[in-house]
Write a protein that holds these residues in place. Structure first.
Motif, PDB file in Angstrom:
ATOM      1  N   SER A   1       0.837  -1.271   0.162  1.00  0.00           N
ATOM      2  CA  SER A   1       0.020  -0.070   0.026  1.00  0.00           C
ATOM      3  C   SER A   1       0.926   1.149   0.001  1.00  0.00           C
ATOM      4  CB  SER A   1      -0.703   0.127   1.085  1.00  0.00           C
ATOM      5  OG  SER A   1      -1.627  -1.081   1.286  1.00  0.00           O
ATOM      6  N   THR A   2       1.637   1.452  -1.033  1.00  0.00           N
ATOM      7  CA  THR A   2       2.309   2.518  -1.100  1.00  0.00           C
ATOM      8  C   THR A   2       1.598   3.808  -1.029  1.00  0.00           C
ATOM      9  OG1 THR A   2       4.079   1.488  -2.356  1.00  0.00           O
ATOM     10  CG2 THR A   2       4.184   3.725  -2.554  1.00  0.00           C
ATOM     11  N   LEU A   3       1.831   4.891  -0.667  1.00  0.00           N
ATOM     12  CA  LEU A   3       1.088   6.063  -0.538  1.00  0.00           C
ATOM     13  C   LEU A   3       0.981   6.816  -2.027  1.00  0.00           C
ATOM     14  CD1 LEU A   3       2.593   7.729   2.688  1.00  0.00           C
ATOM     15  CD2 LEU A   3      -0.040   7.303   2.160  1.00  0.00           C
ATOM     16  N   THR A   4      -0.230   7.231  -2.223  1.00  0.00           N
ATOM     17  CA  THR A   4      -0.517   7.849  -3.560  1.00  0.00           C
ATOM     18  C   THR A   4      -0.146   9.379  -3.868  1.00  0.00           C
ATOM     19  OG1 THR A   4      -2.666   8.466  -3.111  1.00  0.00           O
ATOM     20  CG2 THR A   4      -2.420   6.276  -4.005  1.00  0.00           C
ATOM     21  N   ASP A   5      -0.223   9.937  -4.955  1.00  0.00           N
ATOM     22  CA  ASP A   5       0.094  11.327  -4.905  1.00  0.00           C
ATOM     23  C   ASP A   5      -0.920  12.205  -3.961  1.00  0.00           C
ATOM     24  OD1 ASP A   5       2.409  10.845  -6.199  1.00  0.00           O
ATOM     25  OD2 ASP A   5       1.294  11.607  -8.422  1.00  0.00           O
ATOM     26  N   GLN A   6      -2.077  11.698  -4.375  1.00  0.00           N
ATOM     27  CA  GLN A   6      -3.204  12.245  -3.526  1.00  0.00           C
ATOM     28  C   GLN A   6      -2.982  12.351  -2.014  1.00  0.00           C
ATOM     29  OE1 GLN A   6      -3.610  10.150  -5.999  1.00  0.00           O
ATOM     30  NE2 GLN A   6      -4.457  11.453  -7.838  1.00  0.00           N
ATOM     31  N   GLN A   7      -2.550  11.312  -1.607  1.00  0.00           N
ATOM     32  CA  GLN A   7      -2.490  10.865  -0.213  1.00  0.00           C
ATOM     33  C   GLN A   7      -1.358  12.050   0.363  1.00  0.00           C
ATOM     34  OE1 GLN A   7      -2.095   6.844  -0.280  1.00  0.00           O
ATOM     35  NE2 GLN A   7      -3.934   6.515   0.947  1.00  0.00           N
ATOM     36  N   LEU A   8      -0.214  11.815  -0.490  1.00  0.00           N
ATOM     37  CA  LEU A   8       1.197  12.759  -0.117  1.00  0.00           C
ATOM     38  C   LEU A   8       0.604  14.313  -0.150  1.00  0.00           C
ATOM     39  CD1 LEU A   8       4.068  11.205  -2.060  1.00  0.00           C
ATOM     40  CD2 LEU A   8       3.153  10.862   0.376  1.00  0.00           C
ATOM     41  N   MET A   9      -0.223  14.701  -0.935  1.00  0.00           N
ATOM     42  CA  MET A   9      -0.831  16.101  -0.813  1.00  0.00           C
ATOM     43  C   MET A   9      -1.600  16.357   0.318  1.00  0.00           C
ATOM     44  SD  MET A   9      -0.753  19.084  -2.244  1.00  0.00           S
ATOM     45  CE  MET A   9       0.194  18.920  -3.749  1.00  0.00           C
TER      46      MET A   9
ATOM     47  N   ASN B   1       9.527   0.400  -2.548  1.00  0.00           N
ATOM     48  CA  ASN B   1       8.409  -0.474  -2.191  1.00  0.00           C
ATOM     49  C   ASN B   1       8.073  -0.189  -0.813  1.00  0.00           C
ATOM     50  OD1 ASN B   1       8.255  -1.578  -4.774  1.00  0.00           O
ATOM     51  ND2 ASN B   1       9.561  -3.385  -4.242  1.00  0.00           N
ATOM     52  N   ASN B   2       8.777   0.373   0.124  1.00  0.00           N
ATOM     53  CA  ASN B   2       8.216   0.756   1.525  1.00  0.00           C
ATOM     54  C   ASN B   2       7.735   2.135   1.778  1.00  0.00           C
ATOM     55  OD1 ASN B   2       7.977  -0.497   4.016  1.00  0.00           O
ATOM     56  ND2 ASN B   2       9.834   0.324   4.683  1.00  0.00           N
ATOM     57  N   GLY B   3       7.485   2.827   0.725  1.00  0.00           N
ATOM     58  CA  GLY B   3       6.822   4.120   0.862  1.00  0.00           C
ATOM     59  C   GLY B   3       5.136   4.179   1.171  1.00  0.00           C
ATOM     60  N   THR B   4       5.125   3.537   2.552  1.00  0.00           N
ATOM     61  CA  THR B   4       3.952   3.205   3.065  1.00  0.00           C
ATOM     62  C   THR B   4       3.398   4.269   4.041  1.00  0.00           C
ATOM     63  OG1 THR B   4       4.634   1.574   4.765  1.00  0.00           O
ATOM     64  CG2 THR B   4       4.117   0.864   2.367  1.00  0.00           C
ATOM     65  N   ALA B   5       2.006   4.330   4.316  1.00  0.00           N
ATOM     66  CA  ALA B   5       1.382   5.119   5.244  1.00  0.00           C
ATOM     67  C   ALA B   5       2.282   4.726   6.746  1.00  0.00           C
ATOM     68  CB  ALA B   5      -0.048   5.035   5.384  1.00  0.00           C
TER      69      ALA B   5
ATOM     70  N   ASN C   1       3.244  24.505  -0.051  1.00  0.00           N
ATOM     71  CA  ASN C   1       2.482  22.929  -0.342  1.00  0.00           C
ATOM     72  C   ASN C   1       3.126  22.255  -1.374  1.00  0.00           C
ATOM     73  OD1 ASN C   1       0.991  23.300   2.142  1.00  0.00           O
ATOM     74  ND2 ASN C   1      -0.912  24.036   0.917  1.00  0.00           N
ATOM     75  N   ILE C   2       3.478  22.803  -2.184  1.00  0.00           N
ATOM     76  CA  ILE C   2       4.035  22.012  -3.465  1.00  0.00           C
ATOM     77  C   ILE C   2       5.517  21.612  -3.065  1.00  0.00           C
ATOM     78  CG2 ILE C   2       4.787  22.092  -5.817  1.00  0.00           C
ATOM     79  CD1 ILE C   2       1.965  22.081  -5.738  1.00  0.00           C
ATOM     80  N   TYR C   3       6.279  22.526  -2.143  1.00  0.00           N
ATOM     81  CA  TYR C   3       7.484  21.920  -1.594  1.00  0.00           C
ATOM     82  C   TYR C   3       7.318  20.799  -0.893  1.00  0.00           C
ATOM     83  CZ  TYR C   3       9.187  26.738  -3.223  1.00  0.00           C
ATOM     84  OH  TYR C   3       9.684  27.720  -4.129  1.00  0.00           O
TER      85      TYR C   3
ATOM     86  N   MET D   1       8.902  17.086  -1.098  1.00  0.00           N
ATOM     87  CA  MET D   1       9.653  16.574  -0.162  1.00  0.00           C
ATOM     88  C   MET D   1       9.232  15.040   0.347  1.00  0.00           C
ATOM     89  SD  MET D   1       9.212  15.958   3.537  1.00  0.00           S
ATOM     90  CE  MET D   1       8.254  17.364   4.245  1.00  0.00           C
ATOM     91  N   LEU D   2       7.905  14.967   0.501  1.00  0.00           N
ATOM     92  CA  LEU D   2       7.385  13.642   0.630  1.00  0.00           C
ATOM     93  C   LEU D   2       7.623  12.553  -0.652  1.00  0.00           C
ATOM     94  CD1 LEU D   2       4.155  14.691   2.363  1.00  0.00           C
ATOM     95  CD2 LEU D   2       5.902  13.642   3.416  1.00  0.00           C
ATOM     96  N   ASN D   3       7.379  13.207  -1.550  1.00  0.00           N
ATOM     97  CA  ASN D   3       7.599  12.269  -2.923  1.00  0.00           C
ATOM     98  C   ASN D   3       9.101  11.855  -2.885  1.00  0.00           C
ATOM     99  OD1 ASN D   3       6.546  11.233  -5.443  1.00  0.00           O
ATOM    100  ND2 ASN D   3       8.136  12.649  -6.345  1.00  0.00           N
ATOM    101  N   LYS D   4       9.980  12.909  -2.498  1.00  0.00           N
ATOM    102  CA  LYS D   4      11.320  12.384  -2.491  1.00  0.00           C
ATOM    103  C   LYS D   4      11.551  11.275  -1.700  1.00  0.00           C
ATOM    104  CE  LYS D   4      15.853  13.644  -3.588  1.00  0.00           C
ATOM    105  NZ  LYS D   4      16.353  13.816  -5.271  1.00  0.00           N
TER     106      LYS D   4
END
Length: 501
Positions: A411-419, A471-475, A455-457, A461-464
């Protein structure tokens, strides 16, 4: 501190530049202590090391408890006490009697220690040897960081003096000074050295003066709270209190294979070693032997590891250097074709003096093999002992208990969740990026190359972070990294994502 001697004049240096903040997770694998050996064993050896990596699975449950549960929880077990603090047995170091109270911390996630100090005074952490001086009651959180990311900023004649710490306090004005343990044996050379601290602030790194030093510590008046550690300027050869750390390869072969690390008596160095072991493709167990060298290690001198009976040892000898700033830590490989008892000795080549020695027996590793020391860890959910309803933290973990580990892992975090998370984060996002998510200052600069909405920054940052975790970019992973450092609102958003995995 009348027993502390004043340092020599603080000389200006063009190297008074430093680096960005860092904080890394430190959740080691469980390493059970070896079985008691036969009655002829040297009992003093078996008790002299308290491994900083000998963590039990209680650590995993601790990292998932709320602050309220932690405050009421048990003290840290003696098994995780520092492996180091060898100065007390050094013939050259004077024993100093400073009026301070010994205190035992509790621990949060990310190998973070926590102290609640009830009154004004000086307090020494039983595990890290940090000494805090407070002017009123205070709660202090701190953890050990790595020096390796800052190698480009520590130039000769500056050298690392001891562990790097990240310290925070609920009342910044209450914490007046910190004394940092150092790993050097000063002999009579203290007057020819300059003692300072490397202070990594949100505005940038700087080298700040110390106010005192002793045979074991360097004292610094707190200017602000962020990562800080001792550095020393000297032109003379340096002697270190050393440590030898042993790991055995776990496999199905009857032969024996070991890694032997020769380190300065520095918790940051030792933490880097344990991290390298965790990230290795091979499986290891830590061999519980007294790590402290009985003689000093000198930078630049050559040492040889000897085995009786003979073993394959590569390299046969090596030049000792303080590897605190090195990303890759050097080690010696020891291989025996048959599983027999043997003795390892570390010898200084020039004088032929034995600086460290240990006997390894089959009982030192057979228990680990029998218990299959590499069992998968599962989330541990603790019930509150009182009749009070479960905390939000426990309820969240209870709901997660029935979710298969493989499902959560995918369950890797999605772009929408990161935003969504980015929009909830505050102005301290840069500190969180460096301190909690292992980003570097160059990453922050790259994120802010274009002038965009903040918020884009935060999203970048979270996307980085997500990209670095693959594969461990999970909640769950993000929650474990941020839970003690972000607002309640951000924590609730992450818990919501976890409940809907």
């Amino acid at each position: 501190m009348s027993s502390l001697q004043r340092p020599g004049p603080l000389q200006p240096s063009g190297d008074d530049t430093c680096l960005s903040e860092e904080k890394e997770s430190y959740s080691d694998k469980e390493e059970d202590s070896a079985q008691e050996c036969k009655s002829g064993d040297d009992r003093s050896e078996s008790n002299s090391e308290n491994g900083s990596e000998s963590e039990s699975d209680n650590e995993q449950s601790d990292t998932r408890q709320s602050d309220e549960v932690l405050e009421k929880g048990e003290l840290l077990p003696r098994g995780i006490e520092s492996e180091v603090n060898s100065q007390s047995c050094c013939e050259h170091c004077k024993t100093e009697h400073i009026q301070k109270e010994q205190v035992t911390p509790r621990r949060f996630s990310g190998e973070q220690f926590w102290l609640k100090l009830e009154a004004e005074g000086s307090y020494q952490c039983a595990f890290t040897s940090l000494i805090f001086e407070v002017s009123k009651p205070a709660e202090i959180k701190y953890n050990i960081l790595s020096w390796s990311k800052y190698a480009d900023y520590i130039k000769k004649p500056w050298i690392v003096g001891g562990p790097l710490f990240n310290v925070s306090c609920d009342s910044a004005s209450a914490l007046t000074s910190i004394q940092f343990p150092h790993s050097l044996c000063l002999h009579d050379h203290g007057s020819n050295m300059t003692f300072k601290v490397l202070h990594i602030k949100s505005t940038g790194p700087s080298i700040e003066p110390s106010v005192d030093h002793s045979s074991t510590h360097i004292k610094w008046h707190v200017s602000s709270l962020s990562p800080v550690g001792p550095v020393i300027q000297t032109q003379e050869p340096v002697d270190y209190h050393g440590a030898v750390i042993l790991y055995k390869v776990v496999d199905n072969h009857p032969s024996l294979s070991f890694r032997v690390y020769i380190a300065t008596n520095n918790e940051s160095f030792i933490k880097d070693i344990s991290k390298a072991i965790r990230h290795s493709d091979k499986k290891f167990i830590k061999i519980d032997k007294p790590p402290v060298c009985q003689k000093l290690l000198q930078n630049g001198k050559r040492y040889r590891l000897i085995s009786e009976p003979e073993a394959d040892i590569i390299p046969e000898e090596m030049q000792f250097v303080d590897g605190s700033l090195l990303k890759l830590k050097s080690y010696i490989e020891v291989y025996l074709e048959q599983p027999v008892e043997f003795t390892l000795s570390l010898v200084e080549l020039e004088s032929e003096v034995i600086v460290w020695k240990a006997k390894l027996r089959e009982c030192d590793w057979t228990k680990h093999n029998q218990n299959n020391n590499e069992q998968k860890r599962k989330p541990i959910c603790r019930r509150r002992r009182s009749s009070i309803s479960l905390s939000d933290e426990e309820l969240c973990n209870k709901r997660l208990k029935g979710i298969p580990d493989e499902t959560k892992a995918k369950s890797t975090l999605t772009d929408q969740q990161l935003m969504t998370i980015a929009q909830k984060m505050g102005k301290d996002w840069k500190e969180i990026a460096i301190g909690c998510l292992n980003l570097e200052m160059k990453d922050i600069d790259q994120i802010q190359e274009k002038e965009e909405e903040v918020n884009i920054y935060k999203f970048r940052m979270l996307n980085k972070w997500r990209e670095s975790e693959q594969n461990n970019g999970t909640a769950q992973n993000l929650y474990d990294s941020l839970r003690d450092h972000v607002s309640y609102e951000v924590q609730q958003v992450l818990k919501g994502f976890l409940e809907h995995v």
